[in-house]
Scaffold this motif. Structure first.
Motif, mmCIF file in Angstrom:
data_model
loop_
_atom_site.group_PDB
_atom_site.id
_atom_site.type_symbol
_atom_site.label_atom_id
_atom_site.label_comp_id
_atom_site.label_asym_id
_atom_site.label_seq_id
_atom_site.Cartn_x
_atom_site.Cartn_y
_atom_site.Cartn_z
ATOM 1 N N ALA A 136 -1.183 32.477 42.617
ATOM 2 C CA ALA A 136 -0.951 32.037 41.232
ATOM 3 C C ALA A 136 -2.322 31.948 40.553
ATOM 4 O O ALA A 136 -2.865 30.855 40.367
ATOM 5 C CB ALA A 136 -0.225 30.693 41.218
ATOM 6 N N ARG A 139 3.536 38.232 51.273
ATOM 7 C CA ARG A 139 2.135 38.056 50.869
ATOM 8 C C ARG A 139 1.470 37.028 51.769
ATOM 9 O O ARG A 139 2.156 36.152 52.303
ATOM 10 C CB ARG A 139 2.082 37.610 49.406
ATOM 11 N N ASN A 142 -7.332 28.690 34.798
ATOM 12 C CA ASN A 142 -7.238 27.719 33.703
ATOM 13 C C ASN A 142 -7.757 26.347 34.138
ATOM 14 O O ASN A 142 -8.409 25.635 33.364
ATOM 15 C CB ASN A 142 -5.783 27.559 33.239
ATOM 16 N N ARG A 145 -3.588 32.636 37.496
ATOM 17 C CA ARG A 145 -3.889 32.233 36.106
ATOM 18 C C ARG A 145 -4.073 30.734 35.982
ATOM 19 O O ARG A 145 -5.001 30.255 35.343
ATOM 20 C CB ARG A 145 -2.778 32.720 35.169
ATOM 21 N N ILE A 146 -3.181 29.984 36.633
ATOM 22 C CA ILE A 146 -3.286 28.523 36.521
ATOM 23 C C ILE A 146 -4.571 28.038 37.190
ATOM 24 O O ILE A 146 -5.221 27.092 36.695
ATOM 25 C CB ILE A 146 -2.018 27.815 37.086
ATOM 26 N N GLY A 194 6.340 22.639 33.010
ATOM 27 C CA GLY A 194 6.113 23.652 31.969
ATOM 28 C C GLY A 194 4.634 23.902 31.751
ATOM 29 O O GLY A 194 3.786 23.071 32.109
ATOM 30 N N ARG A 237 9.445 27.122 37.309
ATOM 31 C CA ARG A 237 10.101 28.382 37.710
ATOM 32 C C ARG A 237 11.337 28.142 38.569
ATOM 33 O O ARG A 237 12.259 28.931 38.559
ATOM 34 C CB ARG A 237 9.143 29.257 38.528
ATOM 35 N N GLY A 248 0.729 21.701 40.934
ATOM 36 C CA GLY A 248 1.500 21.835 42.166
ATOM 37 C C GLY A 248 2.400 23.052 42.220
ATOM 38 O O GLY A 248 2.052 24.124 41.753
ATOM 39 N N GLY A 249 3.581 22.844 42.806
ATOM 40 C CA GLY A 249 4.511 23.952 43.008
ATOM 41 C C GLY A 249 4.511 24.429 44.454
ATOM 42 O O GLY A 249 5.108 25.447 44.758
ATOM 43 N N SER A 272 2.117 18.516 38.253
ATOM 44 C CA SER A 272 2.559 19.463 37.229
ATOM 45 C C SER A 272 3.206 20.669 37.883
ATOM 46 O O SER A 272 2.639 21.283 38.790
ATOM 47 C CB SER A 272 1.348 19.912 36.402
ATOM 48 N N HIS A 324 -0.178 27.714 44.435
ATOM 49 C CA HIS A 324 -0.001 28.801 45.400
ATOM 50 C C HIS A 324 -1.184 29.768 45.304
ATOM 51 O O HIS A 324 -1.665 30.029 44.199
ATOM 52 C CB HIS A 324 1.313 29.513 45.045
ATOM 53 N N PHE A 374 0.947 24.558 29.956
ATOM 54 C CA PHE A 374 0.155 23.697 29.063
ATOM 55 C C PHE A 374 -0.257 24.446 27.795
ATOM 56 O O PHE A 374 -0.781 23.847 26.864
ATOM 57 C CB PHE A 374 -1.128 23.238 29.769
ATOM 58 N N GLY A 375 -0.082 25.791 27.816
ATOM 59 C CA GLY A 375 -0.603 26.600 26.723
ATOM 60 C C GLY A 375 -2.053 26.988 26.989
ATOM 61 O O GLY A 375 -2.924 26.773 26.134
ATOM 62 N N GLY A 376 -2.286 27.505 28.191
ATOM 63 C CA GLY A 376 -3.621 28.009 28.533
ATOM 64 C C GLY A 376 -4.598 26.911 28.902
ATOM 65 O O GLY A 376 -4.252 25.724 28.956
HETATM 66 P P1 NAP Z 1 0.276 31.903 37.365
HETATM 67 O O1 NAP Z 1 0.538 33.345 37.133
HETATM 68 O O2 NAP Z 1 -1.034 31.508 37.886
HETATM 69 O O3 NAP Z 1 0.542 31.052 36.045
HETATM 70 C C1 NAP Z 1 1.158 31.569 34.886
HETATM 71 C C2 NAP Z 1 1.291 30.459 33.869
HETATM 72 O O4 NAP Z 1 2.290 29.529 34.280
HETATM 73 C C3 NAP Z 1 0.029 29.623 33.707
HETATM 74 O O5 NAP Z 1 -0.878 30.248 32.835
HETATM 75 C C4 NAP Z 1 0.599 28.322 33.202
HETATM 76 O O6 NAP Z 1 0.978 28.436 31.829
HETATM 77 C C5 NAP Z 1 1.898 28.189 33.960
HETATM 78 N N1 NAP Z 1 1.736 27.427 35.199
HETATM 79 C C6 NAP Z 1 1.534 27.902 36.451
HETATM 80 N N2 NAP Z 1 1.478 26.917 37.344
HETATM 81 C C7 NAP Z 1 1.647 25.775 36.633
HETATM 82 C C8 NAP Z 1 1.718 24.413 36.999
HETATM 83 N N3 NAP Z 1 1.592 24.014 38.292
HETATM 84 N N4 NAP Z 1 1.902 23.501 36.010
HETATM 85 C C9 NAP Z 1 2.024 23.902 34.724
HETATM 86 N N5 NAP Z 1 1.998 25.164 34.328
HETATM 87 C C10 NAP Z 1 1.810 26.103 35.269
HETATM 88 O O7 NAP Z 1 1.378 31.284 38.370
HETATM 89 P P2 NAP Z 1 2.782 31.862 38.896
HETATM 90 O O8 NAP Z 1 2.531 32.910 39.923
HETATM 91 O O9 NAP Z 1 3.651 32.152 37.713
HETATM 92 O O10 NAP Z 1 3.325 30.582 39.678
HETATM 93 C C11 NAP Z 1 3.823 29.457 38.953
HETATM 94 C C12 NAP Z 1 3.815 28.225 39.832
HETATM 95 O O11 NAP Z 1 4.648 28.406 40.946
HETATM 96 C C13 NAP Z 1 2.448 27.815 40.353
HETATM 97 O O12 NAP Z 1 2.241 26.481 40.004
HETATM 98 C C14 NAP Z 1 2.512 27.967 41.851
HETATM 99 O O13 NAP Z 1 1.878 26.914 42.537
HETATM 100 C C15 NAP Z 1 3.999 27.988 42.116
HETATM 101 N N6 NAP Z 1 4.323 28.952 43.163
HETATM 102 C C16 NAP Z 1 4.010 30.247 42.972
HETATM 103 C C17 NAP Z 1 4.293 31.160 43.943
HETATM 104 C C18 NAP Z 1 3.931 32.593 43.753
HETATM 105 O O14 NAP Z 1 4.312 33.372 44.612
HETATM 106 N N7 NAP Z 1 3.215 32.982 42.721
HETATM 107 C C19 NAP Z 1 4.931 30.775 45.111
HETATM 108 C C20 NAP Z 1 5.250 29.430 45.283
HETATM 109 C C21 NAP Z 1 4.950 28.541 44.290
HETATM 110 P P3 NAP Z 1 0.029 27.914 30.637
HETATM 111 O O15 NAP Z 1 -1.095 28.904 30.580
HETATM 112 O O16 NAP Z 1 0.924 27.917 29.452
HETATM 113 O O17 NAP Z 1 -0.458 26.549 31.023
#
Ligand code: NAP
Length: 227
Positions: A77, A196, A83, A79-80, A49, A35, A9-10, A31, A74, A51-53
């Motif tokens: 995002a 974006r 994964n 990488r997740i 948090g 952030r 989620g997020g 999950s 999102h 999961f570690g990839g």
């Molecule tokens: P990302 O680059 O795709 O993910 C980086 C790492 O953060 C992943 O490899 C994973 O770590 C961990 N992660 C991301 N989402 C996770 C989740 N829902 N649950 C558990 N671990 C998660 O993502 P990001 O851009 O950093 O965004 C992080 C989260 O914020 C996402 O879940 C997304 O839905 C939310 N969000 C993002 C944005 C944005 O602008 N990017 C905006 C609004 C909300 P591990 O490899 O260690 O598992």
């Protein structure tokens, strides 16, 4: 039959889905990456948090006995989501992907599409007042533009000073009310919004406000969107 569901989620959409599935009698865990300091409330269980990839996610899916995995993260995002795909394949679970469709402009909008952040930085015209509606991790490249006044909207106060030479921070989540968004844009005498193409209803109000005020929008398109 009740399922044991993990939602990555997020996003507001993930929270809405958690509420609907929980109300339907399913055992739902959402999950979050962790952030945001004070995430919005989510129905069902929440774990926080990384999961570690992909391997860590696969182990978590198996050890907790999930029967369904939903990627409602999102659209920016990546990488997740990658994964999730790899982990679902590894453990033989079907993956349900629920990414928001992108927004599209009407003839009343003045959107300038760019492929990435560096191109958004280059697109700004000297002397503009610009609302940066971007995640905090995407702000630094704009530091090169000392000829711009930036207004940066953030959910949480930054832990250290932003690197932008001329800026102010507006704290808070975006409003879903275009009238309130227009009021913010007027108060800060904004010429242009940089954002974006996230899609979804929650963040669309600023674009309706920009349309009403006839402001320019630099729209960073999704990777691989071709636009
Ligand atoms: P990302 O680059 O795709 O993910 C980086 C790492 O953060 C992943 O490899 C994973 O770590 C961990 N992660 C991301 N989402 C996770 C989740 N829902 N649950 C558990 N671990 C998660 O993502 P990001 O851009 O950093 O965004 C992080 C989260 O914020 C996402 O879940 C997304 O839905 C939310 N969000 C993002 C944005 C944005 O602008 N990017 C905006 C609004 C909300 P591990 O490899 O260690 O598992």
């Amino acid at each position: 039959m009740a399922e044991r569901i993990l939602i990555l989620g997020g996003t507001r959409e993930a929270a809405d889905l958690a509420a609907a599935l929980t109300a339907g009698g399913h055992d739902v865990t959402t999950s979050l990456a962790g952030r945001t300091r004070e995430p919005l409330p989510v129905a069902g269980r929440v774990r926080t948090g990384g999961f570690g990839g992909a391997d860590g996610l696969a182990r978590f899916l198996q050890s907790e006995g999930f029967t369904r995995l939903v990627d409602a993260t999102h659209p920016f995002a990546p990488r997740i989501s990658a994964n999730a795909l790899a982990a679902a394949k590894a453990v033989g679970l079907p993956l349900e992907v629920r990414l928001r469709p992108p927004w599209s402009a009407t003839t009343d909008d003045d959107w300038h599409h760019v492929a990435d952040i560096p191109r958004a930085v280059a697109a700004l015209a000297a002397g503009e007042r610009v609302l940066l509606a971007l995640g905090s991790q995407h702000i630094t490249p704009f530091a090169a533009r000392s000829d711009i006044h930036f207004v940066v909207r953030m959910v949480d106060a930054p832990s250290e000073a932003l690197p932008l030479p001329d800026h102010q921070v507006v704290l808070g989540r975006p409003s879903a009310d275009p009238g309130r968004e227009a009021e913010l844009l007027r108060r800060h005498r904004i010429d242009r919004i940089v954002c974006r193409n996230s899609g979804g209803e929650g963040a669309f109000a600023k674009l309706l406000a920009a349309r009403a005020l006839r402001l320019r929008v630099t729209m960073i398109d999704r990777p691989g969107s071709g636009g």
